[in-house]
Design an enzyme around this catalytic site. Structure first.
Site, PDB file in Angstrom:
ATOM      1  N   LYS A  56     -14.586 -50.996  13.707  1.00  0.00           N
ATOM      2  CA  LYS A  56     -15.648 -50.842  12.688  1.00  0.00           C
ATOM      3  C   LYS A  56     -16.973 -50.512  13.349  1.00  0.00           C
ATOM      4  CE  LYS A  56     -17.758 -54.918  13.777  1.00  0.00           C
ATOM      5  NZ  LYS A  56     -19.083 -55.047  14.403  1.00  0.00           N
ATOM      6  N   ASP A 101     -15.049 -61.111  11.521  1.00  0.00           N
ATOM      7  CA  ASP A 101     -14.767 -59.684  11.320  1.00  0.00           C
ATOM      8  C   ASP A 101     -13.301 -59.409  10.955  1.00  0.00           C
ATOM      9  OD1 ASP A 101     -17.372 -59.092  11.969  1.00  0.00           O
ATOM     10  OD2 ASP A 101     -16.930 -58.490  14.026  1.00  0.00           O
TER      11      ASP A 101
HETATM   12  P1  ATP Z   1     -16.992 -58.381  17.676  1.00  0.00           P
HETATM   13  O1  ATP Z   1     -17.728 -57.118  17.352  1.00  0.00           O
HETATM   14  O2  ATP Z   1     -15.908 -58.736  16.678  1.00  0.00           O
HETATM   15  O3  ATP Z   1     -17.852 -59.545  17.969  1.00  0.00           O
HETATM   16  P2  ATP Z   1     -16.246 -57.047  20.091  1.00  0.00           P
HETATM   17  O4  ATP Z   1     -15.745 -55.801  19.465  1.00  0.00           O
HETATM   18  O5  ATP Z   1     -17.590 -56.987  20.735  1.00  0.00           O
HETATM   19  O6  ATP Z   1     -16.205 -58.185  19.035  1.00  0.00           O
HETATM   20  P3  ATP Z   1     -13.655 -57.627  21.184  1.00  0.00           P
HETATM   21  O7  ATP Z   1     -13.128 -56.479  21.944  1.00  0.00           O
HETATM   22  O8  ATP Z   1     -13.115 -57.863  19.836  1.00  0.00           O
HETATM   23  O9  ATP Z   1     -15.240 -57.532  21.172  1.00  0.00           O
HETATM   24  O10 ATP Z   1     -13.406 -58.964  22.030  1.00  0.00           O
HETATM   25  C1  ATP Z   1     -14.401 -59.694  22.693  1.00  0.00           C
HETATM   26  C2  ATP Z   1     -13.759 -60.654  23.710  1.00  0.00           C
HETATM   27  O11 ATP Z   1     -12.738 -61.415  23.078  1.00  0.00           O
HETATM   28  C3  ATP Z   1     -13.098 -59.914  24.851  1.00  0.00           C
HETATM   29  O12 ATP Z   1     -13.989 -59.759  25.920  1.00  0.00           O
HETATM   30  C4  ATP Z   1     -11.918 -60.801  25.210  1.00  0.00           C
HETATM   31  O13 ATP Z   1     -12.264 -61.717  26.225  1.00  0.00           O
HETATM   32  C5  ATP Z   1     -11.623 -61.623  23.956  1.00  0.00           C
HETATM   33  N1  ATP Z   1     -10.395 -61.218  23.222  1.00  0.00           N
HETATM   34  C6  ATP Z   1      -9.554 -62.042  22.602  1.00  0.00           C
HETATM   35  N2  ATP Z   1      -8.552 -61.375  22.010  1.00  0.00           N
HETATM   36  C7  ATP Z   1      -8.766 -60.069  22.236  1.00  0.00           C
HETATM   37  C8  ATP Z   1      -8.074 -58.892  21.865  1.00  0.00           C
HETATM   38  N3  ATP Z   1      -6.943 -58.924  21.156  1.00  0.00           N
HETATM   39  N4  ATP Z   1      -8.598 -57.707  22.250  1.00  0.00           N
HETATM   40  C9  ATP Z   1      -9.755 -57.699  22.955  1.00  0.00           C
HETATM   41  N5  ATP Z   1     -10.422 -58.770  23.357  1.00  0.00           N
HETATM   42  C10 ATP Z   1      -9.954 -59.968  22.997  1.00  0.00           C
END
Ligand code: ATP
Length: 312
Positions: free
Chosen positions: A20, A150
């Site tokens: 998103k 989210d």
């Molecule tokens: P958001 O915008 O929802 O806060 P994001 O997009 O910045 O999150 P994600 O890639 O969803 O970040 O994940 C953040 C952290 O969560 C990663 O650095 C990792 O340590 C942990 N994590 C747990 N499960 C997952 C997953 N399935 N994929 C990626 N990271 C994950």
């Protein structure tokens, strides 16, 4: 003549769920429970996480493998959101959490695009089908909200207004297709760290979070007007993300100089999202970012995209 029976293929289910971008993200001051009230407009983009759920022998429990870009940054244990989703669904439905999960990353990791949340949403839909639990979407959405703010949006997809912690959703009407380009950094930002910086800078104090402020944006979506949408993009977390990563200022400036209709830090960053006039224009902005070393990778795509959905 010899004949033999080949072993039956292991039933497996494949589900895609989208990343998103927050078209608008308004954040209020931190509350006693530690959460910040939000008003946000999510748009799902056609960058998908794929989760394959495969049947395993009874008692085998959950296992997880991951591939795709930045896979080495993703935990492979019970802290992974896909794993947690499978266990939460099993608990809710009263079944054994026996499943082999495979995740193919298609959304930047720790990039503010909710890739982990998409994995959780996809794992819920995949395990629901594999275990034949047949839960209504409202139950899946309830489990999703427990897993993370989210996750319900990754189930729903398209474009939606999120309130509360971002988990209370109302679908938003949109027309047409929008062209996005994302400047992705290998070195992600932790969402809690960005909210901490937001609090340190007392940014929440200056803002009321009111949906009324989104009228121009909602008009732009309904009209399918990318110019008006570009002008209405907004992110209250952007100053906090820029204070942690000042180099993102240049990424935003390059997109604007390249004629982007709008450019904004995506969610908690460090991904920068630019809205383009066309796919050609998106590719031109991507080329500028690459030539100027303003991104580790550049990803072009369209929006809105569908929510978590089984595809085989
Ligand atoms: P958001 O915008 O929802 O806060 P994001 O997009 O910045 O999150 P994600 O890639 O969803 O970040 O994940 C953040 C952290 O969560 C990663 O650095 C990792 O340590 C942990 N994590 C747990 N499960 C997952 C997953 N399935 N994929 C990626 N990271 C994950």
């Amino acid at each position: 003549m010899t004949s033999y029976l080949a072993p039956a293929p292991q039933p497996s289910v494949r589900v895609r769920a989208p990343g998103k971008v927050n078209l608008s993200l308004r954040v209020g001051p931190v509350q006693e429970d530690g959460y910040h009230p939000l008003v946000t407009i999510f748009q799902a983009v056609a960058l998908y996480e794929e989760v394959t759920a495969t049947q395993v022998p009874v008692g085998a429990g959950v296992s997880l493998t991951v591939d795709g870009p930045q896979a080495e940054q993703v935990p492979l244990d019970e802290t992974n959101l896909a794993w947690r989703a499978a266990e939460a669904l099993a608990r809710f439905a009263g079944v054994e959490p026996d499943v082999a999960l495979h995740v193919t990353k298609g959304v930047p990791v720790a990039g503010g695009m909710a890739g982990g949340s998409a994995d959780a949403a996809a794992a819920l839909v995949a395990c629901d089908a594999l275990w034949d639990t047949g839960l209504p979407r409202t139950d899946l959405a309830g489990i999703a909200a427990e897993l993370g703010s989210d996750v319900p949006f990754a189930l729903l997809g398209h474009t939606a207004v999120g309130t509360g912690r971002g988990h209370l959703l109302t679908p938003a009407m949109t027309r047409g297709e929008f062209h996005w380009v994302f400047a992705v950094r290998e070195d992600g930002l932790s969402t809690p760290a960005v909210f901490r910086r937001f609090d340190q800078l007392s940014l929440g104090e200056e803002h009321d979070v009111a949906l009324a402020e989104e009228t121009p944006l909602m008009h732009a979506l309904r009209a399918g007007d990318p110019h008006a949408l570009g002008a209405a993009l907004h992110n209250d977390l952007e100053p906090a993300a820029l204070s942690l990563r000042p180099e993102l200022e240049r990424t935003l400036a390059l997109a604007r100089e390249g004629g982007a209709l709008g450019a904004v830090v995506s969610g908690s960053g460090p991904t920068v999202a630019a809205l383009a006039r066309s796919r050609q224009h998106a590719l031109a902005i991507a080329a500028t970012w690459t030539a100027e070393g303003a991104a580790d990778t550049v990803w072009c795509t369209t929006a809105p995209a569908h929510g978590a959905r089984q595809f085989s």
